[in-house]
Design an enzyme around this catalytic site. Structure first.
Site, PDB file in Angstrom:
ATOM      1  N   HIS A 173       0.838  -1.203   0.000  1.00 23.51           N
ATOM      2  CA  HIS A 173       0.000   0.000   0.000  1.00 23.51           C
ATOM      3  C   HIS A 173       0.868   1.245   0.000  1.00 23.51           C
ATOM      4  O   HIS A 173       2.098   1.182  -0.038  1.00 23.51           O
ATOM      5  CB  HIS A 173      -0.940  -0.004   1.213  1.00 23.51           C
ATOM      6  CG  HIS A 173      -0.243  -0.014   2.548  1.00 23.51           C
ATOM      7  ND1 HIS A 173       0.463   1.060   3.041  1.00 23.51           N
ATOM      8  CD2 HIS A 173      -0.164  -0.978   3.510  1.00 23.51           C
ATOM      9  CE1 HIS A 173       0.940   0.779   4.230  1.00 23.51           C
ATOM     10  NE2 HIS A 173       0.585  -0.471   4.543  1.00 23.51           N
ATOM     11  N   CYS A 181       3.578  -4.376   6.690  1.00 21.77           N
ATOM     12  CA  CYS A 181       3.318  -4.354   5.244  1.00 21.77           C
ATOM     13  C   CYS A 181       4.513  -3.771   4.502  1.00 21.77           C
ATOM     14  O   CYS A 181       5.516  -3.383   5.094  1.00 21.77           O
ATOM     15  CB  CYS A 181       2.071  -3.524   4.955  1.00 21.77           C
ATOM     16  SG  CYS A 181       0.584  -4.108   5.797  1.00 21.77           S
TER      17      CYS A 181
END
Length: 444
Positions: A173, A181
């Site tokens: 993202h 992430c």
């Protein structure tokens, strides 16, 4: 008791799982890794993103995406392949041709990833994963409140599950901030997401994603020396080397506690598939999923206040002759907070999965529920194994033969006849004497 080949393989697999994950002593060896250069690069990029000094050095011309695609002869149905390198903080996108051969399209700087080199092990460890993953169309849109246009890596994959690793929603993202992430800049994330969804909607069923700790050269293995992960990284290197030789994403499967890679053919290169799983490994994963589901359904356990119960395993009898009597130690959240005790031996017929050291602290309610359920399952299994012996003990004694029964009946009949004869003889004597008495009395 005769065991099937599949059962033996599953039992061996679970034993290997415990050894591989916990090490011979049940604890993972400590290691140190110099993260100075990596931390410096991550900090610089995070500051640059915050201050608006974008694009980051090494970013492709994001304003010329259509021209770049045309120059590379990439169409909406062109298959893609992603590679991540944590130490270098780089992401690569490779594009395939009609023969299933891939060439590098773009390299993006990763703005930020969290943790250290090494795989993700459990939920909440703030560690970015490593391994072989795939992204399908469903994973291209996140259902959470943040980053709806992001790519879900698919962690945990079958390899992570068989190695008892946990976690969820590991995304690619934007925002340049992450706790597990891979965070890109917003502009880079937008382009990556567009390319991925275009390929998936164009017919590619799965986009392979290979995440490495670093570019898998011998120089980097020497530079980033972490004995704890050497075996795991060497396993990843097999996939890295095969792609470097063939320029096709390799066929990846999970067998036992490791990845197995093999060269893909032209058709697989054009449209790569998901990770494959060996039957025995798939069954063990299903067993683990069933146990975890049962744990989630258990009622909440009240937290302990003064003492913390550690793994209540004091030997095989603790599991196999009844519910475990917990071994309790005073623990003030000190050095032994994660200490778990393991059984010395395992009983035949009971899965080692039910007696291996726990991968959590029983200070946590969820861990206590897991341990309690595991003990119940082991006890019920032991009862089933002991059932044949109990049935034998409850079985009636063997009946005597008909001949012996007949002889016993004959003897009994003779004894009865003798008693009756004696009784009749005694009765007739009494009758004569009574007649004589009556005769004398009448004559007088």
């Amino acid at each position: 008791m005769t065991k099937s080949i599949a059962y033996i393989k599953r039992a061996a697999l679970t034993v290997c799982a415990a050894v591989a994950i916990l090490g011979p002593s049940g604890t993972a060896p400590a290691y140190s890794l110099d993260m100075t250069e990596i931390d410096k690069l991550r900090t610089e990029r995070k500051r640059a993103n915050k201050s608006g000094k974008l694009p980051l050095p090494g970013t492709p011309d994001l304003n010329r995406l259509d021209e770049r695609l045309s120059e590379a002869k990439i169409t909406p149905d062109t298959p893609l392949f992603f590679r991540f390198f944590k130490a270098e903080s780089e992401m690569e996108i490779w594009a395939g041709d009609e023969n299933g051969n891939y060439s590098l399209f773009a390299t993006y700087p990763i703005c930020y990833w969290s943790g250290k080199l090494g795989p993700k092990l459990k939920e909440g460890d703030k560690q970015a994963p490593e391994g072989f993953y795939t992204i399908n169309l469903e994973q291209s849109y996140h259902k959470g409140p943040r980053w709806p246009r992001s790519l879900n890596l698919g962690y945990p994959n079958p390899f992570d599950k068989i190695n008892l690793r946990s976690g969820s929603y590991i995304l690619i993202h934007g925002g340049c901030s992450s706790v597990g992430c891979f965070a890109m800049t917003n502009a880079s994330s937008k382009e990556i997401h567009k390319l991925a969804t275009q390929a998936l909607e164009g017919g590619q069923s799965h986009i392979p994603v290979h995440v490495f700790p670093f570019r898998m050269t011998e120089e980097n293995f020497a530079k980033y020396d972490a004995p704890k992960w050497q075996g795991f990284w060497r396993n990843l290197k097999e996939g890295y080397d095969l792609f470097e030789r063939t320029k096709r994403p390799p066929r990846v499967s999970v067998c036992g506690l490791r990845y197995t890679v093999s060269a893909s053919d032209r058709l697989e290169g054009v449209n790569p598939g998901p990770l494959q799983v060996c039957p025995e490994t798939e069954q063990v994963i299903a067993d683990l999923s069933h146990i975890n589901k049962r744990v989630a359904e258990q009622p909440q356990v009240k937290p302990q206040t003064t003492e913390i119960k550690t793994a209540s395993i004091s030997g095989p009898a603790a599991y196999f002759t009844g519910p475990t009597a917990s071994r309790v130690i005073a623990n003030r959240l000190g050095d032994n907070f994660e200490l778990q005790l393991a059984p010395q031996t395992s009983r035949e017929g009971i899965s080692p999965l039910l007696s291996k050291p726990l991968q959590c602290s029983l200070a946590l309610p969820s861990c206590r529920k897991y341990a309690d359920l595991r003990e119940q399952i082991a006890h019920k299994t032991a009862l089933k194994l002991e059932e044949p012996k109990r049935e034998k003990a409850r079985a009636p004694k063997k009946k005597k033969s008909a001949t012996k029964k007949k002889k016993r009946s004959s003897k009994s009949s003779r004894r009865t006849s003798s008693v009756v004869g004696e009784t009749r003889h005694a009765s007739s004597g009494e009758h004569r004497r009574w007649n004589e008495v009556q005769s004398v009395s009448f004559n007088n």
